[in-house]
Design a protein around this motif. Sequence first.
Motif, PDB file in Angstrom:
ATOM      1  N   UNK A  32      26.046  -8.638  61.745  1.00 50.99           N
ATOM      2  CA  UNK A  32      25.902  -7.216  61.252  1.00 50.99           C
ATOM      3  C   UNK A  32      25.423  -5.784  61.775  1.00 50.99           C
ATOM      4  N   UNK A  33      26.260  -5.129  62.307  1.00 48.61           N
ATOM      5  CA  UNK A  33      25.300  -3.921  62.508  1.00 48.61           C
ATOM      6  C   UNK A  33      25.528  -3.885  64.061  1.00 48.61           C
ATOM      7  N   UNK A  34      24.933  -3.095  65.045  1.00 45.05           N
ATOM      8  CA  UNK A  34      24.989  -2.966  66.551  1.00 45.05           C
ATOM      9  C   UNK A  34      23.768  -1.656  66.453  1.00 45.05           C
ATOM     10  N   UNK A  35      23.366  -1.337  65.678  1.00 45.94           N
ATOM     11  CA  UNK A  35      22.306  -0.206  66.106  1.00 45.94           C
ATOM     12  C   UNK A  35      20.914  -0.974  66.770  1.00 45.94           C
ATOM     13  N   UNK A  92      31.218  -3.333  59.488  1.00 46.85           N
ATOM     14  CA  UNK A  92      30.757  -3.458  58.107  1.00 46.85           C
ATOM     15  C   UNK A  92      32.326  -2.879  57.306  1.00 46.85           C
ATOM     16  N   UNK A  93      33.446  -3.531  57.636  1.00 46.37           N
ATOM     17  CA  UNK A  93      34.924  -3.629  57.399  1.00 46.37           C
ATOM     18  C   UNK A  93      35.964  -2.182  58.803  1.00 46.37           C
ATOM     19  N   UNK A  94      35.164  -2.090  59.042  1.00 45.12           N
ATOM     20  CA  UNK A  94      35.906  -0.898  60.008  1.00 45.12           C
ATOM     21  C   UNK A  94      36.613  -1.440  61.032  1.00 45.12           C
ATOM     22  N   UNK A  95      38.131  -1.723  60.429  1.00 41.87           N
ATOM     23  CA  UNK A  95      38.818  -2.459  61.380  1.00 41.87           C
ATOM     24  C   UNK A  95      39.394  -2.376  62.685  1.00 41.87           C
ATOM     25  N   UNK A  96      39.129  -0.374  62.661  1.00 44.36           N
ATOM     26  CA  UNK A  96      39.970   0.327  64.111  1.00 44.36           C
ATOM     27  C   UNK A  96      38.395   0.034  64.978  1.00 44.36           C
ATOM     28  N   UNK A  97      37.119   0.401  64.295  1.00 46.39           N
ATOM     29  CA  UNK A  97      35.761  -0.507  65.348  1.00 46.39           C
ATOM     30  C   UNK A  97      35.822  -1.562  66.067  1.00 46.39           C
ATOM     31  N   UNK A  98      36.414  -2.473  65.093  1.00 53.40           N
ATOM     32  CA  UNK A  98      36.274  -4.224  65.005  1.00 53.40           C
ATOM     33  C   UNK A  98      37.806  -4.514  66.338  1.00 53.40           C
ATOM     34  N   UNK A  99      38.888  -4.520  65.985  1.00 50.92           N
ATOM     35  CA  UNK A  99      39.948  -4.290  67.111  1.00 50.92           C
ATOM     36  C   UNK A  99      39.019  -3.420  68.349  1.00 50.92           C
ATOM     37  N   UNK A 100      38.563  -2.405  68.103  1.00 53.16           N
ATOM     38  CA  UNK A 100      37.963  -1.805  69.461  1.00 53.16           C
ATOM     39  C   UNK A 100      37.281  -2.817  70.472  1.00 53.16           C
ATOM     40  N   UNK A 101      36.784  -3.493  70.125  1.00 51.84           N
ATOM     41  CA  UNK A 101      35.800  -4.881  71.048  1.00 51.84           C
ATOM     42  C   UNK A 101      36.666  -5.345  71.756  1.00 51.84           C
ATOM     43  N   UNK A 102      38.469  -5.522  71.403  1.00 52.72           N
ATOM     44  CA  UNK A 102      39.036  -6.443  72.130  1.00 52.72           C
ATOM     45  C   UNK A 102      40.057  -6.397  73.315  1.00 52.72           C
ATOM     46  N   UNK A 103      40.151  -4.488  72.951  1.00 56.03           N
ATOM     47  CA  UNK A 103      40.707  -3.024  73.758  1.00 56.03           C
ATOM     48  C   UNK A 103      40.752  -3.646  75.338  1.00 56.03           C
TER      49      UNK A 103
END
Length: 262
Positions: free
Chosen positions: A86-89, A195-206
Amino acid sequence: MSVFRVVVTGASSGIGAATVRAFRAAGWEVLGVARREDRLRELAEETGASVFVADLTVQSDVDALRDHVEATGPVHALVNNAGGAKGLESVEASSVEDWAWMFEVNVLALKRVTSALLPLIRRGATERGVGDVVNVTSIAGHTAYVGGGGYNAAKFAAHALTAVLRLELSGEPLRVIEVAPGMVKTEEFALVRFGGDRARADAVYDDVPEPLVAEDVAEVIVDAVTKPRHVDLDLVVVKPVAQSAPHLVAKGALAVRTPDGD
């Protein structure tokens, strides 16, 4: 030929579900464990695995799991796969609540389940000649990275727990195996982390060429458990070719460099 049985935690999705499928394909009986009953029922219908609903951060649930395993037959291997981030802070800014959650699911749940099932695995080892405890950790448990914070801390702890357990079991026919994946593209890991942010999650693998998928890790786990009983893979680190370290991931197509570096 004897049929062996494995318990797989975190079985409702990702690496856990893939591991259930892989063991079933290898002819093993499987008990998949997770919190989400609907996902487990679907997996059971698909694979023929048995399932058990439990929250592994709750001791009474783990005790019930132990009693169920004991009542339904021998067990020869355990795959402690349940976990998450959880988190990347930063350490300074991150949430203590997120850290507590990560320690509960990545460390304390692993300890609870191992303590509960190890006596049963010992009995199974008498029949099979060897018993296995596989802890799925992460390269985050070996190399710190900016933003890792609580996840680094939790997975370093899981790595240490695994190493100590191996020492404690010296002289017994029990293998303690750590599988430490790098970047694995699953449907939920990054989504939970952000936290359910789909765009941010998908960006990890872009633009990452061929990240691992859950089936890659499952194949490694099954291979380790099905090695001859005198062969022990203490630690398997598995990363996509594009990932040199947690913080160093190539983007775009991989290409051979010429001798002059071009």
